[in-house]
Design an enzyme around this catalytic site. Structure first.
Site, PDB file in Angstrom:
ATOM      1  N   GLU A   1      -1.195  12.212  -1.072  1.00 47.18           N
ATOM      2  CA  GLU A   1      -1.422  12.481   0.352  1.00 47.18           C
ATOM      3  C   GLU A   1      -0.314  13.361   0.893  1.00 47.18           C
ATOM      4  O   GLU A   1       0.826  13.280   0.424  1.00 47.18           O
ATOM      5  CB  GLU A   1      -1.404  11.169   1.124  1.00 47.18           C
ATOM      6  CG  GLU A   1      -2.502  10.239   0.721  1.00 47.18           C
ATOM      7  CD  GLU A   1      -2.382   8.915   1.440  1.00 47.18           C
ATOM      8  OE1 GLU A   1      -2.914   8.804   2.544  1.00 47.18           O
ATOM      9  OE2 GLU A   1      -1.729   8.016   0.899  1.00 47.18           O
TER      10      GLU A   1
ATOM     11  N   LYS B   1      -3.579  16.632   0.233  1.00 47.79           N
ATOM     12  CA  LYS B   1      -4.247  15.323   0.096  1.00 47.79           C
ATOM     13  C   LYS B   1      -5.447  15.496  -0.815  1.00 47.79           C
ATOM     14  O   LYS B   1      -6.440  16.127  -0.430  1.00 47.79           O
ATOM     15  CB  LYS B   1      -4.697  14.806   1.459  1.00 47.79           C
ATOM     16  CG  LYS B   1      -5.459  13.479   1.357  1.00 47.79           C
ATOM     17  CD  LYS B   1      -5.672  12.845   2.725  1.00 47.79           C
ATOM     18  CE  LYS B   1      -6.627  11.665   2.672  1.00 47.79           C
ATOM     19  NZ  LYS B   1      -6.106  10.433   2.123  1.00 47.79           N
TER      20      LYS B   1
ATOM     21  N   GLY C   1      -7.033  -9.075  14.016  1.00 48.83           N
ATOM     22  CA  GLY C   1      -6.309  -7.798  14.039  1.00 48.83           C
ATOM     23  C   GLY C   1      -7.125  -6.788  14.828  1.00 48.83           C
ATOM     24  O   GLY C   1      -7.104  -5.592  14.550  1.00 48.83           O
TER      25      GLY C   1
ATOM     26  N   ARG D   1      -3.135 -10.678  19.435  1.00 51.01           N
ATOM     27  CA  ARG D   1      -2.165 -11.237  20.390  1.00 51.01           C
ATOM     28  C   ARG D   1      -2.005 -10.378  21.627  1.00 51.01           C
ATOM     29  O   ARG D   1      -1.589 -10.866  22.672  1.00 51.01           O
ATOM     30  CB  ARG D   1      -0.839 -11.478  19.687  1.00 51.01           C
ATOM     31  CG  ARG D   1      -0.917 -12.735  18.820  1.00 51.01           C
ATOM     32  CD  ARG D   1       0.396 -13.099  18.238  1.00 51.01           C
ATOM     33  NE  ARG D   1       0.956 -11.983  17.511  1.00 51.01           N
ATOM     34  CZ  ARG D   1       2.136 -11.996  16.943  1.00 51.01           C
ATOM     35  NH1 ARG D   1       2.911 -13.055  17.058  1.00 51.01           N
ATOM     36  NH2 ARG D   1       2.579 -10.963  16.269  1.00 51.01           N
TER      37      ARG D   1
ATOM     38  N   HIS E   1      -6.509   0.599  -5.589  1.00 52.15           N
ATOM     39  CA  HIS E   1      -7.336   1.814  -5.626  1.00 52.15           C
ATOM     40  C   HIS E   1      -7.279   2.507  -6.990  1.00 52.15           C
ATOM     41  O   HIS E   1      -8.309   2.845  -7.574  1.00 52.15           O
ATOM     42  CB  HIS E   1      -6.874   2.825  -4.568  1.00 52.15           C
ATOM     43  CG  HIS E   1      -6.930   2.313  -3.160  1.00 52.15           C
ATOM     44  ND1 HIS E   1      -7.866   1.421  -2.730  1.00 52.15           N
ATOM     45  CD2 HIS E   1      -6.173   2.595  -2.062  1.00 52.15           C
ATOM     46  CE1 HIS E   1      -7.677   1.159  -1.445  1.00 52.15           C
ATOM     47  NE2 HIS E   1      -6.651   1.861  -1.015  1.00 52.15           N
TER      48      HIS E   1
ATOM     49  N   LYS F   1       3.127   9.708  -1.222  1.00 52.69           N
ATOM     50  CA  LYS F   1       3.057  10.166   0.166  1.00 52.69           C
ATOM     51  C   LYS F   1       3.869  11.445   0.260  1.00 52.69           C
ATOM     52  O   LYS F   1       4.781  11.667  -0.543  1.00 52.69           O
ATOM     53  CB  LYS F   1       3.680   9.123   1.101  1.00 52.69           C
ATOM     54  CG  LYS F   1       3.001   7.767   1.086  1.00 52.69           C
ATOM     55  CD  LYS F   1       1.909   7.684   2.103  1.00 52.69           C
ATOM     56  CE  LYS F   1       1.272   6.308   2.167  1.00 52.69           C
ATOM     57  NZ  LYS F   1      -0.115   6.343   2.645  1.00 52.69           N
TER      58      LYS F   1
HETATM   59  C1  BG6 Z   1      -5.051   2.808   2.146  1.00 48.60           C
HETATM   60  C2  BG6 Z   1      -3.555   2.798   2.080  1.00 48.60           C
HETATM   61  O1  BG6 Z   1      -5.585   1.706   1.461  1.00 48.60           O
HETATM   62  O2  BG6 Z   1      -5.533   3.997   1.559  1.00 48.60           O
HETATM   63  C3  BG6 Z   1      -2.986   4.015   2.772  1.00 48.60           C
HETATM   64  O3  BG6 Z   1      -3.081   1.622   2.700  1.00 48.60           O
HETATM   65  C4  BG6 Z   1      -3.590   5.268   2.227  1.00 48.60           C
HETATM   66  O4  BG6 Z   1      -1.567   4.061   2.635  1.00 48.60           O
HETATM   67  C5  BG6 Z   1      -5.111   5.177   2.228  1.00 48.60           C
HETATM   68  O5  BG6 Z   1      -3.192   6.343   3.071  1.00 48.60           O
HETATM   69  C6  BG6 Z   1      -5.741   6.352   1.520  1.00 48.60           C
HETATM   70  O6  BG6 Z   1      -7.122   6.264   1.686  1.00 48.60           O
HETATM   71  P1  BG6 Z   1      -8.017   7.554   1.785  1.00 48.60           P
HETATM   72  O7  BG6 Z   1      -9.409   7.063   1.857  1.00 48.60           O
HETATM   73  O8  BG6 Z   1      -7.587   8.284   3.021  1.00 48.60           O
HETATM   74  O9  BG6 Z   1      -7.712   8.344   0.554  1.00 48.60           O
END
Ligand code: BG6
Length: 528
Positions: free
Chosen positions: A243, A372, A26, A60, A267, A367
């Site tokens: 966020e 945030k 990736g 790819r 998380h 979201k």
């Molecule tokens: C990622 C998610 O693991 O964590 C995202 O896939 C999310 O959708 C992000 O925005 C949030 O991480 P952080 O460190 O910016 O709070």
């Protein structure tokens, strides 16, 4: 199931190999340019990479080495924080970066990878030490390890007297690990066939955050909090990770995933574990992760009826916010116009063990929320009898706010007497911020920390196979119930605190703590 004897001997010291090739599956993707390459650049700048080090990006998309370096150089300029980019350092760092166009899903392409790795080994005098980073769509997580094994790129060779293999072979797997319990088990089985547990690094970048690790320092390096840290003194715990962005260009991934798989199963579950766990006897990979697993094992399973009462899912709808028209989730790129994927989840859960019996944990993510912020609010029980009150007759809540981001720090809220006659009290706070007392926090530290740990061979902050399964075991029934047509999906206008129904899962008299960006002085003003 995980068996401890498979893991690394506890006596083994962690050390950085002198040479290493980091292979990124990736390599042309989003995570590579936003997080991995900037984090590796930081490690390079701090002299924390192996002396002879190369990165091999795979994907790819067709790139020559030169075009790939140029692409990553732009990413460094864009994603490093102000003042961190140095053109000549970036050039030095990128001179060790290469690219190989290949299809990771196709077994026929793997001999080509072997050839390329051999060339790199010769170039940097590397005895075959490789770390593979899987930053691909999750659908490839079950394919790549088998293809690697088919060309023996999984084999570590003979061990020396200290237990170090002649060739390091580690594999880092991004979350979500599995789509549900069944697929996580199948994935674990695939990895078990092709790698040993000690070679596996299931990454959850929240555990790389300083402030997340600090939860353990707060609890276990201080004698003052732990005696209160239980059902006798704590009334409830809230964990919010919200966020103010939508899904950006990740529609394809997100619509298949949703907030529960993207944020909650990993998380948020980790944050609950760190808040609730028992102190490990020592901080090492086995003992720390044993305690995490015990928390997951104690999550009280919910009946379908309880899920309906305690879990709320939502999806953002269009709105006018920040002076602009905000698109609904269903209008975002690569999102089905009738999508029922959740962008918001709130739930109440219980931990059935001695310490936490009866204490609700409220967790929430979303979201397109007003700001945030990630934070944990521990609400202590109030005094058994009220002698003093505030001007409006209320009691001041005792709360410990652990701010994971931004404005990182910890704030303790309590009552103090208002100077003057009478005996009125008001809410005040005692604050610790990283900015003021630790000289601030380096940006992008989470991925750097975890990449460094992986290179050092320290899996402590990575998720073990049994933890992944335990976590899925709890969340799986929710996903199952969500498949039923009549399970509500509530809309919430982009830029708001989620569907109103999420307020209903909080017990009477309480409400969610909607955080401000500023941790301190939040009584005076609230930055969003
Ligand atoms: C990622 C998610 O693991 O964590 C995202 O896939 C999310 O959708 C992000 O925005 C949030 O991480 P952080 O460190 O910016 O709070």
């Amino acid at each position: 199931m995980y068996s401890p004897h498979e893991n690394m001997p506890q006596t083994m010291q962690h050390h950085l190999p002198e040479s290493l090739v980091l292979v990124i599956f990736g390599g042309s993707g989003d995570l590579t340019k936003r997080k991995l390459i900037p984090s590796l650049y930081q490690l390079f700048k701090q002299d924390k990479l192996p002396i002879r080090f190369s990165v091999l990006g795979l994907g790819r998309t067709e790139y020559s080495d030169a075009a790939y370096r140029e692409h990553l150089d732009e990413a460094l300029q864009r994603y490093l924080s102000d003042g961190e980019y140095d053109a000549s350092l970036a050039e030095q760092f990128l001179s060790g970066v290469y690219y190989l166009p290949m299809d990771p899903a196709s077994a026929e392409d793997y001999p080509k990878l072997c050839e390329q790795l051999k060339t790199l080994d010769e170039r940097i005098n590397n005895p075959g030490h490789y770390i593979y980073y899987l930053s691909t769509p999750p659908s490839l997580y079950g394919v790549i390890p088998l293809h690697l094994a088919s060309v023996r790129l999984n084999e570590e060779g003979e061990e020396d007297a200290n237990g170090a293999p002649s060739a390091i072979r580690r594999i880092v797997i991004e979350k979500p690990f599995g789509y549900d319990l069944q697929s996580a088990r199948e994935l674990n089985e695939i990895y078990r066939k092709s790698f040993h547990e000690h070679q596996l690094y299931r990454i959850d970048h929240f555990l790389g955050k300083e402030t997340v690790q600090d939860i353990m320092a707060l609890r276990f390096a201080n004698g003052i909090f732990e005696p209160l840290w239980n059902r006798n003194y704590i009334e409830r715990v809230e964990i919010t990770a919200v966020e103010n962005m939508g899904i950006e260009s990740r529609g394809g991934f997100y619509d298949q995933t949703g907030a529960l798989r993207d944020m909650v199963q990993n998380h948020l579950a980790q944050l609950v574990a760190l808040t609730a766990m028992e102190p490990p006897v020592q901080f090492n990979a086995d003992l720390f992760r044993n305690e995490v697993v015990k928390v997951y094992q104690s999550f009280r399973p919910m009946t379908p009826e309880e899920i309906r009462r305690r879990v709320v899912r939502g999806q953002y709808t269009e709105s006018e916010w920040k002076g602009e028209h905000q698109r609904a989730y269903r209008e975002e790129d690569k999102i089905a116009s009738d999508s029922r994927t959740e962008t918001f989840v709130a739930m109440k859960l219980y931990i059935d063990n001695w310490r936490w019996q009866g204490v609700p944990f409220y967790i929430r993510t979303g979201k397109m929320m007003p700001t945030k912020v990630t934070e944990i609010v521990v609400h202590f029980k109030s005094t058994p009898h009220r002698v003093f009150a505030t001007a409006d007759g209320s009691t001041v809540p005792n709360q410990l706010v652990i701010r994971i981001q931004p404005n990182e720090g910890i704030s303790l809220k309590f009552a103090a007497k208002v100077p003057g006659s009478g005996f009125e009290v008001k809410k005040v706070s005692m604050d610790f911020t990283y900015d003021q007392q630790m000289g601030g926090l380096a940006s992008g530290d989470a991925y750097s920390r975890l990449l460094e740990d992986c290179m050092l061979g320290d899996p402590t902050l990575f998720t073990r196979s049994d933890a992944v399964e335990m976590s899925w075991r709890f969340f799986d029934p929710i996903l199952d119930l969500w498949k039923e047509e009549d399970f509500p999906l509530y809309g919430y206008p982009a830029g708001t605190w989620g569907p109103k129904q999420s307020d209903l899962i909080i017990e009477r008299e309480h409400s969610w703590t909607n955080p401000c960006r500023n941790l301190t002085h939040s009584e005076l003003y609230c930055e969003l």
